[in-house]
Scaffold this active site. Structure first.
Site, mmCIF file in Angstrom:
data_model
loop_
_atom_site.group_PDB
_atom_site.id
_atom_site.type_symbol
_atom_site.label_atom_id
_atom_site.label_comp_id
_atom_site.label_asym_id
_atom_site.label_seq_id
_atom_site.Cartn_x
_atom_site.Cartn_y
_atom_site.Cartn_z
ATOM 1 N N SER A 41 0.839 -1.199 0.000
ATOM 2 C CA SER A 41 0.000 0.000 0.000
ATOM 3 C C SER A 41 0.876 1.251 0.000
ATOM 4 C CB SER A 41 -0.894 0.036 1.242
ATOM 5 O OG SER A 41 -1.825 -1.002 1.192
ATOM 6 N N THR A 42 2.013 1.169 0.700
ATOM 7 C CA THR A 42 2.925 2.326 0.719
ATOM 8 C C THR A 42 3.244 2.778 -0.694
ATOM 9 O OG1 THR A 42 3.960 1.654 2.788
ATOM 10 C CG2 THR A 42 5.257 3.083 1.368
ATOM 11 N N ALA A 45 0.724 5.079 -2.122
ATOM 12 C CA ALA A 45 0.314 6.301 -1.416
ATOM 13 C C ALA A 45 0.724 7.515 -2.240
ATOM 14 C CB ALA A 45 0.963 6.350 -0.036
ATOM 15 N N GLY A 48 1.156 12.186 0.672
ATOM 16 C CA GLY A 48 2.417 12.515 1.311
ATOM 17 C C GLY A 48 2.434 12.230 2.794
ATOM 18 N N ASP A 225 -4.443 -9.342 7.006
ATOM 19 C CA ASP A 225 -3.790 -10.543 7.558
ATOM 20 C C ASP A 225 -3.299 -10.342 8.996
ATOM 21 O OD1 ASP A 225 -4.202 -11.448 4.986
ATOM 22 O OD2 ASP A 225 -2.138 -11.113 4.357
ATOM 23 N N ARG A 292 -12.486 13.689 5.289
ATOM 24 C CA ARG A 292 -12.917 12.643 4.351
ATOM 25 C C ARG A 292 -14.273 12.038 4.673
ATOM 26 N NH1 ARG A 292 -7.323 9.509 3.349
ATOM 27 N NH2 ARG A 292 -6.446 11.335 2.353
ATOM 28 N N HIS A 353 -10.640 2.724 1.789
ATOM 29 C CA HIS A 353 -9.274 3.230 1.626
ATOM 30 C C HIS A 353 -8.367 2.904 2.805
ATOM 31 C CE1 HIS A 353 -6.140 5.914 0.263
ATOM 32 N NE2 HIS A 353 -6.226 6.660 1.353
HETATM 33 C C1 SIN Z 1 -3.922 9.535 2.492
HETATM 34 O O1 SIN Z 1 -4.644 8.549 2.455
HETATM 35 O O2 SIN Z 1 -3.577 10.050 3.555
HETATM 36 C C2 SIN Z 1 -3.477 10.191 1.218
HETATM 37 C C3 SIN Z 1 -4.320 9.758 0.102
HETATM 38 C C4 SIN Z 1 -4.451 10.860 -0.912
HETATM 39 O O3 SIN Z 1 -3.452 11.159 -1.564
HETATM 40 O O4 SIN Z 1 -5.541 11.398 -1.054
#
Ligand code: SIN
Length: 543
Positions: A41-42, A45, A48, A225, A292, A353
């Site tokens: 997942s990293t 991303a 930031g 997991d 969010r 997410h």
């Molecule tokens: C995040 O999930 O903190 C960053 C995701 C994004 O770039 O919107």
């Protein structure tokens, strides 16, 4: 076959690799990872790392923004510690070779370029274009590959933790609640063999569980997991009802929910309905830069009202060269799918997410089980509360990798030279090869659809009850299948997503209020009198 290491790290994202690099200065490290070391997942991303570098910003503001997003459930001591550790953690990455974007300040000197995201009152997101995670992963992977004390086991899937009290027959655990971890069983995908990894200290850094949902921004490896393994082994897990849905994933049948970073809204993009009307001001005074949970719920509401399949994200009013330069990856991917974001709005939908809950840990990432640590998205540290502030996740992973490695080194030093108990070999006597892999595929699909339909952005008591029944049936089926057939990577993941789905539903059923990311039509108000606390689950004590 048995492997023996001082440290066993399960997962190879920023949390796992940074811990591994620090631990490797004190002992041998095995990093077990399900695919390639950078399939994490990293790596995906975009946004930031949030941290205070600007002269108009302050730790107090970052702390306040984190608390506001977390809707009352953030642990103040953790928030303060993580926020204040941020600048040093980022400087540590720069020293290792990570190249973040720079800009010239008023005097001609260079400084870190800071972008903005929802919920942040100031510009404080350190980034590498729109591929921040990929840049961090690149540097950590290169360092890990070059490190003599680190052995990378790619395409290896951890099945279960080994603890002192485990009764050895396919991972059936006798939970004493005063247990110690001594390693893990790991499936080698190439050979189908299950190996025992014995370790002085074990770290879970397996990322999140987005694959529990039909639509997710997460990579395929995100099957919860670490959370499932820790729970089975008897550790507490918490706050799993708080699943964060990212508001803006590209809506396209082939895009597999490609994320459009919140930084795009940070640079001025506006959400529109299908008639071209901006709608966020109806929901929050911060409009498109609200947190969010608010934005995802607003989009869900607009889509339900209009019957449309998506809403639109518009940054076409900004200079096209700026947009292309600032978001090269996002612009390129959108173009690939026929959308030129410099010219027209792009269609977007929310998708699962980030998991704000996880394995309960202390300020050093230590779980309830001796010599077992969990960090990164796998853990519930108390930083995120009921809703994570954007770009606080990479920050948390960096800070906890450092703290956990320091404490783990102390654990190792306190161990006797000879281990008191050697993990017994995996026993799969009586199991045969499955000739019905379709059952696994079918259950995968059913769990993910059920969670999307009934345990999504807006919940009700009835929907949760329906989901609970379905997941229970599927779990019984998986349990039977698990006992009769040899382990495959798909079966390991299916067992884990079904466990995490079950735990998410139990947490959501428990919380009879709406807070942060948990919103239910039956209990729409926040109720601080009864629910200003974490939701904690623990596997019952068994004999
Ligand atoms: C995040 O999930 O903190 C960053 C995701 C994004 O770039 O919107």
């Amino acid at each position: 076959m048995e492997h023996r290491f001082d440290f066993l790290v399960i997962g190879s994202g920023v949390a796992g690799l940074l811990f591994a690099l620090k631990a490797a200065e004190h002992g041998t490290v095995a990093v077990v990872t399900k695919k390639g070391v950078a399939d994490t997942s990293t790596s995906q991303a975009q946004g930031g790392v949030a941290s205070v570098f600007s002269s108009v910003d302050s730790f107090d503001l970052h702390i306040k923004d984190t608390h506001d997003a977390g809707d009352g459930l953030c642990h103040h001591d953790v928030v303060e510690m993580v926020v204040k550790s941020g600048p040093d953690s980022i400087r540590g990455l720069i020293e290792m070779g990570v190249q973040f974007n720079l800009r010239q300040d008023g005097t001609g000197d260079t400084e870190l370029d800071l972008t903005r995201e929802g919920g942040h009152s100031e510009r404080r997101i350190v980034h590498a274009q729109d591929l921040t995670g990929k840049e961090i992963q690149r540097v950590l992977t290169e360092n890990a590959r070059a490190c003599q004390n680190i052995a990378l086991f790619e395409n290896h899937v951890a099945i279960d933790l080994v603890t002192y009290s485990m009764r050895m027959k396919r991972g059936v655990v006798v939970t004493t609640h005063e247990d110690t971890c001594i390693g893990a069983y790991v499936l080698d995908k190439a050979t189908g063999r299950i190996h025992t990894f014995a370790a002085g200290v074990t770290l879970l850094s397996t990322g999140g569980a987005g694959k529990v949902y039909l639509y997710t921004s997460n990579p395929d490896i995100a099957t919860g997991d670490g959370i499932a393994m820790a729970y089975r082994a008897g550790a507490r897990v918490a706050n799993l009802e708080f699943v964060q849905f990212h508001p803006t994933c590209l809506f396209h049948p082939e895009a597999k929910n490609f994320l459009i970073s919140e930084a795009v809204r940070g640079e001025g993009a506006v959400l529109l309905d299908s008639r071209g009307n901006a709608f966020m001001e109806k929901y929050d005074p911060r409009k498109d830069l609200a947190c969010r949970d608010v934005v995802a719920r607003a989009i869900d509401n607009e889509m339900k009202k209009s019957g449309d399949d998506c809403v639109y994200l518009d940054i076409s009013h900004r200079d096209p060269d700026f947009v292309r330069e600032r978001f090269p990856n996002i612009c390129g991917r959108c173009l690939q799918y026929g959308h030129d974001m410099t010219k027209r709005p792009v269609p977007v939908v929310p998708a699962a997410h980030y998991m704000c809950g996880g394995v309960v840990v202390d300020m050093d990432g230590h779980t309830d089980i001796g010599r077992l640590y969990a960090i990164g998205e796998t853990a519930c540290t108390g930083l995120h509360g009921a809703n994570r502030l954007a770009s606080n996740s990479l920050l948390e992973a960096l800070v906890y990798a450092d703290r956990a490695s320091r404490r783990a080194v102390q654990d190792l030093a306190a161990l006797p030279a000879e281990p008191a108990l050697v993990p017994p070999a995996w026993d799969d006597s009586g199991a045969s090869d499955s000739d019905e892999a379709i059952v696994v595929a079918h259950n995968w699909e059913e769990i993910r659809r059920c969670m999307w339909n009934y345990v999504g952005i807006v919940r009700t008591d009835k929907r949760l009850e329906r989901a609970a029944k379905r997941i229970e049936n599927i779990q019984n089926e998986i349990w039977e299948y698990y006992w009769n057939f040899r382990m495959t990577p798909d079966l390991v993941e299916l067992r884990n997503i079904s466990s995490v789905a079950h735990l998410i539903i139990r947490c959501a059923q428990h919380r009879k209020e709406s807070r942060g990311l948990h919103y239910t039509l039956d209990h729409p108000a926040r109720d601080d009198k009864r629910w200003l606390k974490d939701t904690i689950l623990r596997r019952p004590f068994t004999r």
